[in-house]
Scaffold this active site. Structure first.
Site, short mmCIF file in Angstrom:
data_model
loop_
_atom_site.label_atom_id
_atom_site.label_comp_id
_atom_site.label_asym_id
_atom_site.label_seq_id
_atom_site.Cartn_x
_atom_site.Cartn_y
_atom_site.Cartn_z
N ASP A 369 0.82 -1.21 0.00
CA ASP A 369 0.00 0.00 0.00
C ASP A 369 0.85 1.25 0.00
OD1 ASP A 369 0.91 -0.67 2.55
OD2 ASP A 369 -0.80 0.26 3.57
N ARG A 373 5.52 4.34 6.16
CA ARG A 373 5.10 4.27 7.55
C ARG A 373 5.15 2.83 8.05
NH1 ARG A 373 -0.92 5.95 5.83
NH2 ARG A 373 -1.87 3.90 5.55
N ASP A 374 4.63 2.64 9.24
CA ASP A 374 4.69 1.31 9.86
C ASP A 374 3.58 0.41 9.31
OD1 ASP A 374 2.64 2.76 10.95
OD2 ASP A 374 3.06 2.22 13.03
N GLU A 375 3.66 0.14 8.00
CA GLU A 375 2.64 -0.70 7.37
C GLU A 375 3.30 -1.50 6.27
OE1 GLU A 375 -2.07 -0.26 6.21
OE2 GLU A 375 -0.90 1.48 6.80
N ASP A 382 -6.08 -2.23 -2.24
CA ASP A 382 -5.19 -1.34 -2.97
C ASP A 382 -4.72 -1.99 -4.27
OD1 ASP A 382 -5.27 -0.80 -0.11
OD2 ASP A 382 -3.76 0.72 -0.46
N TRP A 434 -12.61 -6.07 -1.58
CA TRP A 434 -11.16 -5.89 -1.69
C TRP A 434 -10.47 -7.15 -2.18
CZ3 TRP A 434 -8.15 -1.91 1.47
CH2 TRP A 434 -8.89 -0.73 1.59
N GLU A 648 -2.47 9.10 -0.64
CA GLU A 648 -3.43 8.13 -0.14
C GLU A 648 -4.84 8.68 -0.17
OE1 GLU A 648 -3.98 5.32 3.83
OE2 GLU A 648 -2.66 7.05 3.91
N HIS A 665 1.03 6.30 -2.26
CA HIS A 665 0.08 5.22 -2.05
C HIS A 665 -0.38 4.69 -3.41
CE1 HIS A 665 -1.37 3.85 1.84
NE2 HIS A 665 -2.48 3.43 1.28
#
Length: 791
Positions: A369, A373-375, A382, A434, A648, A665
């Site tokens: 995605d 960041r912390d992802e 996505d 999704w 995003e 994103h």
């Protein structure tokens, strides 16, 4: 850790324990060396390991198979082998571990040779929301030697290898690295090095996954960018690389003092006060630290982390920093470009640039995605939105096929998959809008690659997925609200009271996309020759369409559901609107858009359907107006605010510090698909592009020209059109063994090819037919220059 007796003696120091730093013998294996550390470092290790082998005879061939978890590098005789980064690709290591094969024939020499491994945590030692870490890194190596005299020999990782802690004291995907150059041991990867102070490596358990060859393209440094601007700051200079990218900073240090500590902090943007804007990184520290040893010249470049950034601030640099000594290394899955598209609108040129960088920067062995960041997870929502843009722009077939195998690893025995893939920490089904990647991604690969094999490989899994969602339907085919989680994510209208990010209604979107996968699977069944399934799922799709129309259509008003842009666009896009209602529903959608002066209100689910639905139903100019609108929300607005990737959120510039706000994103990169399919007119129907393609450009009034190229399995496809007074020129090249339908402007009075008037003369070679009323031609392989004279 330490354990001391009553005299204070550390009973643990130098004692071997299982499961941490790594090497392996007959299966997997590693050793954790406990050297008096007073805190746990199980999840922060980066060991170096080595052995030596003697080649007693002339070598014919040498192959090394390397499997490392999380990341690993192979070194031979003082050199790192290959240029792969962050290797291997991320998988669920309890299911599959990928190995790479290296040709070492030229790297090995007669006599003594050194083999080395340098390992990092990667995802194997990482724990986060959808992921449970397995432990510290470990590896397996199998070196096969073939000698000129016909003999063979195999060398494997075992407890004869030696291990030590590396200078890389900390390494984390989110947080970055800490590297202490004092820990370097020159020559550790060369023959004759004294490793007497190193420890014996011991065998540990393997992670459980089956070893499989890595077929996906590796991650590499694909580009190196120079500093474009230096911004003075009291805490240290901030370097602007002019592009939001993924990778790391390479730094040369001149004349440091022994123990100088340099830090590199990363951010996508600056605050109004000129500081790094790091709030939206959340818990990701995104900081690399280098401790100098005091040589005249030192160089640092991270190896087991990556960051998403445009700006980097360097603190602690000795003296004045020369920006020529700093570069940004762009790192992602190294896919070749497949397509290029450009047009006469400079704003849209920047939008396409942003889409390409947004796509490439979110491919780190999975379609993630966001990269900062912390992802950095493989969100199915996505990926289903941006998949076709990726396939138009990049040679992404192997990349997406690998991720489909990740779907297999994550799938429930009941058939559903989780929202995020890979995934080891979710047991409930994904949002059904999704996870359609389970069916749509093999279908897209078939269309773009002509790969029928992927349909056969994924057939049983696709059927199980469709069957699961069929089993939870009510009232003839409706998937209830309760299964929806995200809806039209980040829409601007009809959002949930408890969470404004969720665009409603869930049941409408759930059912519409369930129809799409069911109807698509019916097509797939027919292609692979399973006629009974084709009939079964075609009937199911028809039943879903009937139930959908009965549940959501307001016949008096001609609207679906709440009458939002998305509740119009999605049913039209997936083919749910009956023929006799289609014009009325399209008209209502257009009226809704024209009545509003504030543009699009659609989110993740609705925006792509909105653009393509308008274009398909005769309103390409309106779709173009939405895409080229300079106001918020829109892509041009992002670009004019300085974006170099895709945000995003439509309003990311107003959401700094909101806790969910990425400036790179993947979902809104889908606009690139619109450029290829609508503006250039490269329309791929239900046949692979290598068999048949429709060229039907939208000759919108605002554009003077559009150019596009696409590498297909049968060759290069070219489309170029330009406006010349009252003539539209269209040049196309159709690859060998491919046919095409060419659609010109309906207003054409005459149609010529290479100067020959096709309305009065015989059709030239390659042009099979012409329908003058619709300006439609059927052609075979070859290059054509058409001129459509307008009224």
């Amino acid at each position: 850790m330490s354990v001391r007796d009553e005299t204070g003696t550390d009973l643990v120091r130098s004692q071997p324990v299982t499961a941490s730093s790594s090497v392996e013998s007959t299966t997997w294996g590693t050793t954790q060396l406990v050297n008096g550390e007073s805190r746990s470092r199980v999840a922060a290790t980066s060991p170096q390991l080595r052995t030596e082998i003697d080649l007693e005879a002339p070598l014919k061939r040498a192959r090394a198979h390397v499997a490392a978890v999380g990341y690993g590098e192979l070194h031979v005789n003082g050199e790192r082998i290959g240029d792969r980064q962050l290797e291997p690709a991320w998988t669920d290591y309890e299911r599959r571990v990928l190995y790479s094969t290296y040709d070492l024939t030229d790297a090995l020499e007669a006599g003594q040779n050194a083999l080395g491994l340098w390992l990092g945590r990667g995802w194997f030692g990482k724990r986060h929301a959808y992921w449970v870490g397995d432990g510290s890194p470990r590896a397996r190596v199998m070196l096969t030697l073939e000698f000129e005299d016909g003999r063979t020999r195999t060398v494997v990782t075992d407890d004869n290898w030696r291990a030590t802690a590396s200078p890389l004291l900390e390494n984390d995907i989110y947080d970055g690295e800490r590297y202490d150059a004092h820990g370097e041991e020159p020559g550790w990867r060369t023959a004759g090095f004294d490793d007497g102070e190193w420890e014996q490596a011991t065998v540990v358990d393997d992670p459980g996954g089956t070893l499989r060859p890595q077929r996906i393209q590796p991650m590499r440094v694909v580009e190196t960018r120079s500093v474009e601007d230096v911004i003075d700051h009291p805490d240290g200079p901030i370097l602007d690389f002019g592009q939001n990218l993924t990778g790391w900073v390479a730094l040369e240090i001149v004349d440091p003092d022994n123990g100088d500590e340099l830090t590199i902090r990363h951010a996508e943007a600056l605050t109004d006060d000129g500081d790094l804007s790091r709030t939206d990184l959340r818990t990701a520290d995104a900081t690399d630290t280098y401790v100098a040893r005091g040589d005249d010249h030192e160089r640092y470049e991270p190896r087991f982390t990556y960051h998403g950034f445009r700006y980097a601030q360097i603190t602690g640099y000795p003296g004045d920093l020369d920006p020529e000594r700093v570069s940004a290394r762009v790192v992602h899955t190294a896919m070749d470009r497949r397509g290029e598209v450009s047009c006469s609108n400079d704003d849209l040129e920047q939008v396409q640039h942003n889409a390409v960088w947004g796509l490439r920067g979110n491919t780190h062995s999975i379609p993630e995605d966001c990269p900062q960041r912390d992802e950095r997870f493989g969100w199915t929502g996505d990926a289903q939105i941006s998949a076709r843009s990726l396939l138009f722009n990049f040679d992404a077939g192997r990349f997406e096929s690998k991720w489909l195998r990740d779907h297999d690893d994550a799938a429930s025995p009941m058939g559903y998959v989780p929202d995020v893939i890979p995934n080891k920490n979710q047991v409930d089904p994904a949002d059904p809008t999704w996870s359609i990647t389970r069916v749509m991604l093999p279908w897209y690969l078939y269309l773009h690659e002509g790969n029928e094999r992927i349909l056969r490989e994924q057939y049983a899994s696709m059927r199980a997925y469709v069957d699961y969602w069929h089993a939870v339907t009510v009232d003839g085919g409706i998937i209830p609200d309760t299964y929806g989680k995200f809806g039209d994510w980040l829409a601007f209208e009809h959002t949930a009271d408890e969470d404004e990010r969720r665009g409603l209604p869930h049941d409408l979107f759930n059912t519409a996309f369930h129809y799409q996968v069911t109807e698509t699977f019916a097509k797939i069944a027919r292609i692979v020759g399973t006629e009974a399934d084709a009939e079964t799922y075609r009937t199911r799709a028809d039943d879903i369409a009937t139930a959908f129309h009965e549940r959501f259509f307001d016949a008096d008003r001609g609207v679906y559901g709440p009458g939002t842009q998305s509740s119009f666009a999605v049913p039209l896009f997936v083919g749910l609107v009956p023929d006799d209602e289609r014009d009325r529903v399209v008209g209502a959608l257009v009226e809704t858009l024209q009545e509003r002066e504030d543009g699009m209100k659609t989110g993740f689910l609705g925006t792509r359907p909105l653009l393509h639905t308008l274009a398909e139903h005769g309103h390409a100019d309106l779709a173009y107006d939405l895409v080229s609108n300079p106001a918020q929300p829109g892509w041009v607005y992002m670009a004019r605010q300085g974006a170099t990737t895709m945000w995003e959120r439509w309003d990311s510039d107003d959401r700094v510090g909101s806790g969910m706000n990425s400036l790179n994103h993947s979902p809104f990169t889908h606009v690139s698909e619109f450029f290829y399919e609508v503006l250039a007119g490269i329309s791929i129907g239900d046949q692979p592009v290598s068999e048949h393609v429709t060229i039907a450009p939208a000759f919108v009034d605002d554009l003077e020209w559009v150019d596009a190229t696409l590498e297909t399995p049968t060759g290069r496809l070219d489309v170029s059109w330009q406006r010349r007074a009252t003539v539209l020129d269209l040049e196309v090249t159709i690859p060998w063994n491919t046919s095409a339908t060419i659609r010109g402007p309906l207003a054409a009075e005459t149609i010529a090819e290479s100067g020959t008037d096709l309305t009065t003369e015989s059709l030239p070679a390659g042009v099979r037919s012409l329908d003058e009323d619709t300006a439609t031609l059927e052609v075979g392989s070859g290059s054509y220059t058409f001129a459509f004279t307008l009224e």
